[in-house]
Design a protein around this motif. Structure first.
Motif, PDB file in Angstrom:
ATOM      1  N   GLY A  93       0.826  -1.215   0.000  1.00 46.62           N
ATOM      2  CA  GLY A  93       0.000   0.000   0.000  1.00 46.62           C
ATOM      3  C   GLY A  93       0.854   1.257   0.000  1.00 46.62           C
ATOM      4  O   GLY A  93       0.574   2.222  -0.712  1.00 46.62           O
ATOM      5  N   SER A 103      -4.914   1.239  -1.973  1.00 51.89           N
ATOM      6  CA  SER A 103      -3.924   1.216  -0.885  1.00 51.89           C
ATOM      7  C   SER A 103      -4.619   1.418   0.468  1.00 51.89           C
ATOM      8  O   SER A 103      -4.188   0.854   1.475  1.00 51.89           O
ATOM      9  N   LEU A 120       2.447   1.702  -3.480  1.00 54.48           N
ATOM     10  CA  LEU A 120       1.438   2.122  -4.474  1.00 54.48           C
ATOM     11  C   LEU A 120       1.127   3.612  -4.326  1.00 54.48           C
ATOM     12  O   LEU A 120       1.110   4.354  -5.311  1.00 54.48           O
ATOM     13  N   SER A 121       0.894   4.051  -3.083  1.00 56.85           N
ATOM     14  CA  SER A 121       0.545   5.471  -2.923  1.00 56.85           C
ATOM     15  C   SER A 121       1.741   6.373  -3.201  1.00 56.85           C
ATOM     16  O   SER A 121       1.575   7.481  -3.706  1.00 56.85           O
ATOM     17  N   TRP A 132      -5.129   5.073  -4.668  1.00 62.52           N
ATOM     18  CA  TRP A 132      -5.196   5.436  -3.250  1.00 62.52           C
ATOM     19  C   TRP A 132      -6.277   4.621  -2.541  1.00 62.52           C
ATOM     20  O   TRP A 132      -6.090   4.183  -1.407  1.00 62.52           O
ATOM     21  N   HIS A 188      -1.428   5.926   6.233  1.00 56.32           N
ATOM     22  CA  HIS A 188      -1.882   4.532   6.279  1.00 56.32           C
ATOM     23  C   HIS A 188      -1.890   3.977   7.707  1.00 56.32           C
ATOM     24  O   HIS A 188      -2.684   3.096   8.018  1.00 56.32           O
TER      25      HIS A 188
END
Lengths: 313, 361
Positions: free
Chosen positions: A27, A214, A30-31, A211, A42
């Motif tokens: 995650g 994630s 990815l972001s 987003w 997160h």
């Protein structure tokens, strides 16, 4: 000499821990690829989702604030819908955050948007602490309490499920990134946002989508993490740091390297805690992990510099 | 008009003096600091003292964040290190010696924080911002799990462990009011030091490294060296704050005051205030310390306050709240001056217009 039983048990525990860190690290990578920020937020999303999951599934008689506070009147729902709702909460919070971060802040300096993400993390953490101040709860696993013996090590169903989820995630993500149009768009945005915009890729839409994904992973990470530890703000943040360390080893860009980094941290932690190298205090364990993280950053920075020099020549 | 014999006469050199808003502000602040402690409960005096010490911590962070352009997430770890080391030396001394007096103990705590901060900077000064963030976050957690868990250093949570208030040159700062004034003076000295450093050759070099690394290197300024210096200065100021925080509570403060969330809370202050004005920084720091207590009935969480600060400060931009306020004031002053100039022009132009009209064909 090393005790083979301890080594094997630590190996298996390390894989489960690494898988957990890996889910959050995916995650984060990815972001980062979409917004160039380290998504500290997160941690807050994982915490909110974990609290929601606990609130929906826990036995009220086993909560620390039982009978004193309505917020501890947990619901004992079945686990599956609670997991889905927790992930959906992750999606919602990530979308809310990304709406600002991918809009007016899209071209802001990296450190500034990362500071913004820290603010998001504190806000989400603050919300949970307002509702459940100082909570440190036991969370039921979505996969029950069963255990099996693998390679001499006593492993819980939960740990096996975490590893399975990570493997599934890696396969799906690999397929999406390499074989689909969305994946190509994601890679294009990650490589050069301006160029992606010029060729007509809907940058904001794709970024929001990533987003949301994630955020769902952060929510899932929170749900999977807390049955292995306990539910508390500092615990979730602590695991986020491990995942961050994994993502750092991948330079925040490479998913395979981030996963490798997460696995490495899982193994180092499991072996130092499990007794492979004798008894090591939690303080020294932290020093060792910090040293690994530092070496990882050093390697990443050196690799980036050599790539930059190659590009210049 | 002749003045009455009883009216106050300013010295000849000051007869045309009109105080600037800054001077007025300082006078009002000095009066407030002198008068307020005699009219408020000890609890608020204590909180304000903690606010002054937070302001010194934040000045240290501002050097690292605002001047060197690096975000450190180990602010609470550095502060906690100085607090616990100073507290330990004040309680126990070193290696079985008698308890140390305040000044040597303070030097010990400050030195530890300064060295630790510089040690972090030595390898990380060449890294980009986000890696420094992650590594300083790692340092914060490492300190939480190592030094802060050794109860023989921290003193543990026992109520019977006492950390004495300082006695300097025979004067004992044993009441909250005395400690309030001491902390205020230390904060002012720290602010003056910071101000002088910013205007010095080294301060300008640190700023140049932040603004343009390559330009700095081209004129012979080592970016690495000056980043390390910025971290060391930041650590020094945080260390000072820690050394004066150690005896503030008169018993070892709880570990929860020096965890990662506290680092984020501290980080929020320079982000909100901006690092342009030291007075702005100090004011926001004191407000951040007092607000949660003042709004206790509304249960204002420090997490929410810190988060809102980070988000609001980021959206305000690098000049922060104080910088934005200064900009607004400057803008108003400019508008007023323009109006004044325009008015004066009109007055001078008004009689000449008929002449102009006569001259025109």
């Amino acid at each position: 000499m090393f005790d083979p039983f301890i080594v094997k048990a630590s190996l298996v525990t390390g894989v489960a821990l690494g898988a957990l860190y890996g889910i959050l690290a995916v995650g984060l990578v990815l972001s980062f690829r979409m917004s160039r920020m380290v998504a500290f937020v997160h941690g807050g999303i994982a915490l909110c989702s974990a609290f929601l999951y606990w609130y929906l599934t826990a036995d009220p008689a086993r909560t620390s604030g039982h009978g004193t506070n309505l917020a501890y009147a947990t619901k004992e729902w079945p686990k599956a819908p609670a997991v889905i709702l927790a992930m959906l909460l992750g999606v919602g919070l990530a979308a809310l955050f990304a709406w600002v971060a991918t809009g007016r802040m899209a071209n802001w300096p990296r450190v500034t948007v990362t500071t913004f993400a820290l603010g998001g993390m504190l806000i989400f953490t603050g919300i949970t602490q307002e509702i459940w101040p100082g909570a440190f709860e036991i969370v039921p696993s979505p996969f029950g309490r069963g255990r099996v013996t693998i390679w001499g090590a006593n492993v819980s169903h939960h740990q096996i499920a975490v590893i399975g989820i990570l493997v599934f995630l890696v396969i799906v993500l690999h397929f999406v990134v390499t074989r689909t149009k969305t994946g190509v768009q994601m890679r294009a945005i990650s490589d050069d946002v301006e160029a992606a915009e010029i060729v007509g890729i809907p940058v904001r839409k794709v970024s929001m989508g990533v987003w949301c994904l994630s955020g769902a992973l952060a929510g899932l990470g929170g749900v999977l993490l807390t049955p292995m530890t306990r539910l508390g703000a500092s615990v979730v943040l602590f695991v986020l740091i491990r995942s961050l360390a994994g993502a750092v080893l991948g330079g925040f860009r490479s998913l395979p390297l981030a996963l490798l980094g997460a696995m490495l941290f899982g193994q180092v932690e499991a072996h130092t805690a499990g007794g492979t190298f004798g008894k090591i205090s939690s303080g020294w364990r932290e020093v060792i992990l910090m040293a690994v993280l530092f070496l990882g950053v050093l390697l990443v920075v050196r690799r980036k510099r050599s790539q930059f020099r190659l590009a210049e020549t | 008009m002749s003045s009455s014999p009883t009216s106050l006469r300013l010295p000849a050199g000051l007869s045309g003096y009109r105080p600037t808003p800054q001077v007025m502000g300082v006078v009002v602040l000095a009066l407030a600091i002198g008068i307020v402690p005699h009219f408020v409960r000890e609890y608020w005096i204590f909180l304000s003292t903690a606010g002054f010490l937070t302001a010194i911590t934040v000045m240290g962070l501002a050097v690292i964040i605002g001047w060197a352009g690096q975000v450190t997430l180990a602010g609470a770890a550095l502060l906690g290190t100085s607090v616990y080391i100073t507290g330990y030396l004040l309680r126990e001394g070193l290696a079985g010696s008698a308890p140390w007096p305040f000044i040597p103990a303070m030097i010990g705590g400050v030195a530890c924080a300064t060295v630790l901060s510089a040690l972090v900077a030595i390898p990380t000064a060449k890294f980009s911002g986000i890696y420094v963030m992650v590594l300083t976050m790692g340092l914060q957690v490492t300190m939480e799990r190592t030094l802060f868990t050794y109860t023989w250093i921290t003193g543990g949570a026992g109520a019977d462990v006492r950390v004495p208030r300082p006695k300097v040159f025979g004067f004992h700062f044993n009441t909250d009011t005395r400690y309030f004034y001491l902390s205020f003076v230390v904060m002012v000295i720290a602010g003056v030091l910071m101000h002088s450093l910013r205007r010095s050759r080294h301060g300008r070099a640190i700023h140049l490294v932040r603004t343009d690394r390559q330009a700095a290197a081209a004129v012979g300024i080592s970016p690495w060296r000056y980043r390390v210096i910025a971290f060391a200065v930041g650590g020094f100021l945080i260390g000072i704050a820690g050394a004066f925080t150690a005896p503030l509570y008169e018993s070892p403060p709880a570990l929860t005051q020096y965890i990662l969330f506290q680092s984020l809370f501290l980080l929020a202050i320079p982000v909100v205030a901006g690092t342009q004005t030291i007075v702005g920084l100090a004011s926001v720091a004191v407000a951040f310390q007092i607000l949660p207590a003042a709004l206790q009935s509304h249960r204002l969480s420090v997490y929410l306050l810190g988060g809102a600060g980070l988000i609001g400060g980021t959206l305000l931009g690098p000049r922060g709240m104080a910088g934005t306020l200064l900009d607004v004031l400057q803008q108003r002053r400019d508008v007023a001056r323009l109006r004044q100039v325009a008015g004066a022009d009109e007055e001078t132009e008004a009689p000449s217009r008929p002449a102009e009209s006569r001259e025109s064909p």
